[in-house]
Write a protein that holds these residues in place. Structure first.
Motif, PDB file in Angstrom:
ATOM      1  N   GLY A  37      39.646  23.460  48.719  1.00  0.00           N
ATOM      2  CA  GLY A  37      39.425  23.178  50.129  1.00  0.00           C
ATOM      3  C   GLY A  37      38.510  21.977  50.326  1.00  0.00           C
ATOM      4  O   GLY A  37      37.926  21.442  49.380  1.00  0.00           O
ATOM      5  N   LEU A  38      38.400  21.574  51.582  1.00  0.00           N
ATOM      6  CA  LEU A  38      37.592  20.411  51.922  1.00  0.00           C
ATOM      7  C   LEU A  38      36.124  20.606  51.543  1.00  0.00           C
ATOM      8  O   LEU A  38      35.505  19.726  50.932  1.00  0.00           O
ATOM      9  N   LYS A  39      35.557  21.754  51.894  1.00  0.00           N
ATOM     10  CA  LYS A  39      34.141  22.009  51.619  1.00  0.00           C
ATOM     11  C   LYS A  39      33.851  21.962  50.118  1.00  0.00           C
ATOM     12  O   LYS A  39      32.908  21.298  49.677  1.00  0.00           O
ATOM     13  N   GLU A  40      34.676  22.645  49.345  1.00  0.00           N
ATOM     14  CA  GLU A  40      34.462  22.692  47.898  1.00  0.00           C
ATOM     15  C   GLU A  40      34.645  21.312  47.272  1.00  0.00           C
ATOM     16  O   GLU A  40      33.894  20.912  46.375  1.00  0.00           O
ATOM     17  N   SER A  41      35.639  20.594  47.756  1.00  0.00           N
ATOM     18  CA  SER A  41      35.898  19.250  47.224  1.00  0.00           C
ATOM     19  C   SER A  41      34.753  18.306  47.559  1.00  0.00           C
ATOM     20  O   SER A  41      34.310  17.523  46.713  1.00  0.00           O
TER      21      SER A  41
END
Length: 87
Positions: A37-41
């Motif tokens: 996901g965006l946050k993890e990336s």
């Protein structure tokens, strides 16, 4: 190409994007490659950026992201027009 070679190429690509100050592109590439996901990336790329900044302080550039350059240009243009009575 083996999985190890692909991983090395992926890491080098991310490193180059970070060195060029293209953190958003690095996050997009990370998401594409890992499916995260965006946050993890974003967190992963920021961690990599911090490590690279510690290891190579002169090579990591800070990119200007978003629309800040365009807003600054518009503001300066408007201020010039007002100052010189052209507006």
């Amino acid at each position: 190409m083996s999985d190890y070679d692909e991983h090395d190429v992926f890491q080098e690509t991310l490193k180059e994007l970070i060195f060029q100050g293209k953190k958003i592109e690095a996050i997009k590439k990370y998401r594409e490659q890992t499916g995260m996901g965006l946050k993890e990336s974003k967190e992963a790329v920021e961690a990599m950026t911090a490590q690279l900044r510690a290891d190579y302080p002169d090579q990591v550039q800070e990119g200007v992201s978003g629309c800040a350059p365009m807003i600054l240009f518009a503001f300066i243009s408007l201020a010039s027009l007002i100052t010189y009575g052209l507006a």
